[in-house]
Design a protein around this motif. Structure first.
Motif, PDB file in Angstrom:
ATOM      1  N   CYS A 145      -8.992 -21.175  -5.378  1.00 18.37           N
ATOM      2  CA  CYS A 145     -10.435 -21.287  -5.715  1.00 18.37           C
ATOM      3  C   CYS A 145     -10.694 -22.641  -5.523  1.00 18.37           C
ATOM      4  O   CYS A 145     -11.834 -23.187  -5.434  1.00 18.37           O
ATOM      5  N   ASP A 146      -9.760 -23.689  -5.802  1.00 15.93           N
ATOM      6  CA  ASP A 146      -9.836 -24.988  -5.842  1.00 15.93           C
ATOM      7  C   ASP A 146      -9.197 -25.543  -4.606  1.00 15.93           C
ATOM      8  O   ASP A 146      -7.988 -25.450  -4.395  1.00 15.93           O
ATOM      9  N   ALA A 147      -9.909 -25.923  -3.504  1.00 14.86           N
ATOM     10  CA  ALA A 147      -9.437 -26.205  -2.222  1.00 14.86           C
ATOM     11  C   ALA A 147      -8.440 -27.345  -2.031  1.00 14.86           C
ATOM     12  O   ALA A 147      -7.586 -27.446  -1.143  1.00 14.86           O
ATOM     13  N   THR A 148      -8.515 -28.206  -3.064  1.00 19.58           N
ATOM     14  CA  THR A 148      -7.769 -29.293  -3.252  1.00 19.58           C
ATOM     15  C   THR A 148      -6.102 -28.762  -3.457  1.00 19.58           C
ATOM     16  O   THR A 148      -5.162 -29.614  -3.239  1.00 19.58           O
ATOM     17  N   VAL A 183      -8.757 -21.632  10.106  1.00 19.83           N
ATOM     18  CA  VAL A 183      -7.399 -22.005   9.147  1.00 19.83           C
ATOM     19  C   VAL A 183      -7.834 -23.209   8.271  1.00 19.83           C
ATOM     20  O   VAL A 183      -7.949 -24.137   8.838  1.00 19.83           O
ATOM     21  N   MET A 184      -7.665 -23.079   6.844  1.00 16.24           N
ATOM     22  CA  MET A 184      -7.845 -24.394   5.876  1.00 16.24           C
ATOM     23  C   MET A 184      -6.582 -24.779   5.736  1.00 16.24           C
ATOM     24  O   MET A 184      -5.563 -24.027   4.989  1.00 16.24           O
ATOM     25  N   GLY A 185      -6.326 -26.124   6.035  1.00 17.21           N
ATOM     26  CA  GLY A 185      -4.931 -26.629   5.273  1.00 17.21           C
ATOM     27  C   GLY A 185      -5.008 -28.107   5.297  1.00 17.21           C
ATOM     28  O   GLY A 185      -6.468 -28.929   5.517  1.00 17.21           O
ATOM     29  N   LYS A 186      -3.947 -28.651   4.938  1.00 17.23           N
ATOM     30  CA  LYS A 186      -4.025 -30.324   4.765  1.00 17.23           C
ATOM     31  C   LYS A 186      -3.675 -31.165   5.852  1.00 17.23           C
ATOM     32  O   LYS A 186      -2.492 -30.694   6.266  1.00 17.23           O
ATOM     33  N   THR A 187      -4.158 -31.826   6.445  1.00 17.38           N
ATOM     34  CA  THR A 187      -3.766 -33.041   7.326  1.00 17.38           C
ATOM     35  C   THR A 187      -3.202 -34.292   6.832  1.00 17.38           C
ATOM     36  O   THR A 187      -2.596 -34.917   7.585  1.00 17.38           O
ATOM     37  N   ASP A 188      -3.818 -34.493   5.430  1.00 23.28           N
ATOM     38  CA  ASP A 188      -3.592 -35.817   5.000  1.00 23.28           C
ATOM     39  C   ASP A 188      -3.081 -35.418   3.295  1.00 23.28           C
ATOM     40  O   ASP A 188      -4.018 -35.877   2.538  1.00 23.28           O
ATOM     41  N   PRO A 189      -2.150 -34.853   2.885  1.00 21.84           N
ATOM     42  CA  PRO A 189      -1.974 -34.366   1.788  1.00 21.84           C
ATOM     43  C   PRO A 189      -1.688 -35.408   0.727  1.00 21.84           C
ATOM     44  O   PRO A 189      -1.706 -35.387  -0.358  1.00 21.84           O
ATOM     45  N   ASP A 190      -1.397 -36.788   1.193  1.00 23.58           N
ATOM     46  CA  ASP A 190      -0.930 -37.743   0.128  1.00 23.58           C
ATOM     47  C   ASP A 190      -2.296 -38.666   0.082  1.00 23.58           C
ATOM     48  O   ASP A 190      -2.107 -39.785  -0.565  1.00 23.58           O
ATOM     49  N   ASN A 191      -3.242 -38.332   0.726  1.00 24.99           N
ATOM     50  CA  ASN A 191      -4.584 -39.268   0.445  1.00 24.99           C
ATOM     51  C   ASN A 191      -5.006 -39.172  -0.947  1.00 24.99           C
ATOM     52  O   ASN A 191      -5.010 -38.264  -1.881  1.00 24.99           O
ATOM     53  N   ASN A 193      -7.851 -39.696  -2.258  1.00 23.68           N
ATOM     54  CA  ASN A 193      -9.025 -38.713  -2.261  1.00 23.68           C
ATOM     55  C   ASN A 193      -8.775 -37.574  -2.037  1.00 23.68           C
ATOM     56  O   ASN A 193      -8.597 -37.040  -0.860  1.00 23.68           O
ATOM     57  N   ARG A 194      -8.651 -36.777  -3.078  1.00 23.80           N
ATOM     58  CA  ARG A 194      -8.097 -35.224  -2.934  1.00 23.80           C
ATOM     59  C   ARG A 194      -9.241 -34.592  -2.111  1.00 23.80           C
ATOM     60  O   ARG A 194      -8.879 -33.244  -1.496  1.00 23.80           O
ATOM     61  N   TYR A 195     -10.411 -35.004  -1.886  1.00 28.11           N
ATOM     62  CA  TYR A 195     -11.418 -34.032  -1.050  1.00 28.11           C
ATOM     63  C   TYR A 195     -11.377 -34.472   0.445  1.00 28.11           C
ATOM     64  O   TYR A 195     -12.402 -33.938   1.141  1.00 28.11           O
ATOM     65  N   ILE A 196     -10.424 -35.269   0.986  1.00 22.77           N
ATOM     66  CA  ILE A 196     -10.445 -35.710   2.337  1.00 22.77           C
ATOM     67  C   ILE A 196      -9.143 -35.270   2.682  1.00 22.77           C
ATOM     68  O   ILE A 196      -8.749 -35.865   4.118  1.00 22.77           O
ATOM     69  N   PRO A 239      -4.158 -26.681  20.640  1.00 24.22           N
ATOM     70  CA  PRO A 239      -4.470 -28.104  20.954  1.00 24.22           C
ATOM     71  C   PRO A 239      -5.264 -28.831  19.938  1.00 24.22           C
ATOM     72  O   PRO A 239      -5.912 -28.205  18.929  1.00 24.22           O
ATOM     73  N   ALA A 240      -5.206 -29.942  20.038  1.00 22.51           N
ATOM     74  CA  ALA A 240      -5.988 -30.741  19.069  1.00 22.51           C
ATOM     75  C   ALA A 240      -7.370 -30.744  19.048  1.00 22.51           C
ATOM     76  O   ALA A 240      -7.971 -31.045  17.935  1.00 22.51           O
ATOM     77  N   SER A 241      -7.997 -30.401  20.223  1.00 27.85           N
ATOM     78  CA  SER A 241      -9.289 -30.166  20.268  1.00 27.85           C
ATOM     79  C   SER A 241     -10.000 -28.795  19.440  1.00 27.85           C
ATOM     80  O   SER A 241     -11.118 -28.746  19.412  1.00 27.85           O
ATOM     81  N   ASN A 242      -8.796 -28.136  18.860  1.00 36.47           N
ATOM     82  CA  ASN A 242      -9.285 -27.183  18.045  1.00 36.47           C
ATOM     83  C   ASN A 242      -9.709 -27.239  16.561  1.00 36.47           C
ATOM     84  O   ASN A 242     -10.253 -26.625  15.865  1.00 36.47           O
ATOM     85  N   ILE A 243      -9.737 -28.474  16.496  1.00 33.79           N
ATOM     86  CA  ILE A 243     -10.139 -29.108  14.875  1.00 33.79           C
ATOM     87  C   ILE A 243     -11.346 -29.155  14.576  1.00 33.79           C
ATOM     88  O   ILE A 243     -12.164 -29.331  15.887  1.00 33.79           O
ATOM     89  N   LEU A 244     -11.997 -28.594  13.532  1.00 32.07           N
ATOM     90  CA  LEU A 244     -13.228 -28.705  13.443  1.00 32.07           C
ATOM     91  C   LEU A 244     -14.081 -29.875  12.693  1.00 32.07           C
ATOM     92  O   LEU A 244     -13.432 -30.263  11.799  1.00 32.07           O
ATOM     93  N   LEU A 245     -14.774 -30.453  13.303  1.00 32.19           N
ATOM     94  CA  LEU A 245     -15.498 -31.769  12.959  1.00 32.19           C
ATOM     95  C   LEU A 245     -14.635 -32.950  12.863  1.00 32.19           C
ATOM     96  O   LEU A 245     -15.215 -34.060  12.731  1.00 32.19           O
ATOM     97  N   GLY A 246     -13.297 -33.042  12.747  1.00 37.89           N
ATOM     98  CA  GLY A 246     -12.462 -33.851  12.620  1.00 37.89           C
ATOM     99  C   GLY A 246     -11.529 -33.849  11.410  1.00 37.89           C
ATOM    100  O   GLY A 246     -11.715 -33.058  10.449  1.00 37.89           O
ATOM    101  N   GLU A 247     -10.420 -34.654  11.475  1.00 39.51           N
ATOM    102  CA  GLU A 247      -9.591 -34.477  10.341  1.00 39.51           C
ATOM    103  C   GLU A 247     -10.168 -35.240   8.815  1.00 39.51           C
ATOM    104  O   GLU A 247     -10.935 -36.000   8.984  1.00 39.51           O
ATOM    105  N   GLY A 248      -9.852 -34.324   7.816  1.00 39.34           N
ATOM    106  CA  GLY A 248     -10.393 -34.823   6.573  1.00 39.34           C
ATOM    107  C   GLY A 248     -11.875 -34.033   6.261  1.00 39.34           C
ATOM    108  O   GLY A 248     -12.212 -34.329   5.132  1.00 39.34           O
TER     109      GLY A 248
END
Length: 405
Positions: A145-148, A183-191, A193-196, A239-248
């Motif tokens: 329920c907390d996407a972070t 699919v929701m997942g983490k591209t930058d887990p160590d950032n 800012n938990r929300y990006i 493919p990298a083009s499948n990302i929605l809107l961009g990383e983060g």
């Protein structure tokens, strides 16, 4: 606030009600029996696709998309609310008009955030009702329920992303018509800012490494033919083009998606509770117990009166939240959305439970729709965030505001 329905909405209401009366309600029990007894539980009864074709031909299609007249009627949330309520009276109501979750939320995501290639490949067939989709966010090991908290990893490797993780209760993913997962997942887990940290990516369900482990049950029911899947992603490459809107941007997209999704559930639950109330009234007038109709019992009258009061309160709060979303945007309306997300499922559970009690053992049976309606209402108390999470955030925000923080 003016909650009077416009002529356009009243016309659509009459047409949707007429369609359900003429085409769906007469075969509703037969459809459920077919699903329960057919050799392949995951086969789609042909009657459903036939109803969809009739609704599409009648112009009763894609009623849910605000701001996008090119894709549908361009109804506001306030205009859509009474239509969704009517659809919520029956399990298949939303589907025959191409207004089912999770497709509605996924279509809104693609319409708002998808590029032209993504829209052409996935949005267009979803709008046409040719395929179904699923939204893969919830995970078994974390409080999703907390996407972070999400642990699924999306790792860039040249011109591809590699996905590894485990999801469950992914509604619609067992459906043989489901062709695409968001699919929701983490591209930058160590950032810091938990929300990006999160991103959302399009994954065709037949991609190598995507495994449907099992259908998850709800109250012992596998909810065929749509189902709620447990899914494993093992080195899934897209493919990298499948990302929605961009990383983060995953958390941002999720917030845009979940607001309408939450209130759509509430709209449908008003319809489910209203149907239960009507069944309660019919039962009370016609069932003889201890030598007289149940309606002669004071407690039965009180149950009916309390139920209609609670439904109307929830209906008005739903309309107020929808109106605020239309006028001020989803973010500004988040407190109203949280309120109705707490109120509507609890109300529906209570009203449907009263109706079940009034029907006795029959209320638990397959002969009435009450057990199915209750299962849906109780599930929505958890779907798109449990009650406690919405109350925790709402209480925190209100306390801060009134303390000048």
């Amino acid at each position: 606030m003016n909650f009077e329905y416009s002529d356009k909405v009243n016309d659509l209401l009459a047409r949707v009600n007429g369609f359900l009366d003429q085409h769906l309600y007469p075969i509703e029990a037969q459809l459920l029996e077919t699903i329960d007894t057919q050799p392949d539980r995951w086969a789609i009864p042909p009657e459903i696709e036939a109803l969809k074709a009739k609704a599409k031909a009648a112009g009763l299609w894609n009623l849910f998309l605000p701001e996008f007249e090119d894709y549908g009627y361009g109804l506001t949330n306030l205009e859509y609310a009474p239509l969704a309520e009517v659809m919520g009276r029956t399990r298949f109501g939303s589907e025959v008009f191409n207004c089912s979750a999770p497709d509605t939320g996924n279509m809104e995501v693609l319409a708002r955030y998808g590029n032209e290639e993504q829209k052409e490949r996935w949005l267009k067939p979803l709008l046409n009702g040719e395929i179904r989709s699923a939204f893969a966010m919830t995970e078994p090991e974390v409080a999703s329920c907390d996407a972070t908290n999400i642990e699924t990893r999306i790792t860039r490797d040249g011109d591809e992303y590699v996905i590894n993780g485990r999801k469950w209760y992914i509604s619609g993913a067992c459906d043989p018509r489901c062709k695409i997962l968001i699919v929701m997942g983490k591209t930058d887990p160590d950032n810091a800012n938990r929300y990006i940290q999160q991103s959302q990516i399009l994954v065709p369900i037949d991609t190598d490494g995507v495994t449907i482990v099992r259908p998850m049950k709800v109250f012992g029911n596998d909810d065929a033919p749509e189902g709620h899947a447990e899914i494993r992603f093992d080195n899934v490459r897209v493919p990298a083009s499948n990302i929605l809107l961009g990383e983060g941007r995953g958390f941002e997209i999720a917030q845009g998606r979940l607001g309408p999704g939450r209130i759509h559930h509430c709209m449908r639950l008003i319809g489910a509770a209203q149907r239960a109330l009507e069944m309660m009234c019919v039962r009370a007038e016609n069932r003889i117990a201890f030598g007289r109709p149940l309606i002669k019992q004071g407690s039965v009258r009180e149950d009916i009166a309390n139920s209609v009061c609670e439904i109307e309160q929830a209906r008005l709060l739903t309309l107020k939240a929808a109106d605020m979303m239309d006028r001020q945007g989803n973010k500004a309306a988040r407190e109203m959305i949280a309120m109705i997300k707490v109120v509507a499922p609890r109300m529906a559970c209570q009203v449907i439970d009263r109706a079940m009690q009034l029907h006795g053992a029959a209320g638990l049976s397959q002969d009435f729709r009450l057990a199915e309606l209750y299962m849906y209402a109780r599930t929505v108390r958890l779907a798109d965030g449990p009650d406690q999470v919405h109350m925790m955030q709402l209480g925190r925000d209100l306390a801060r505001r009134w303390n000048g923080q």
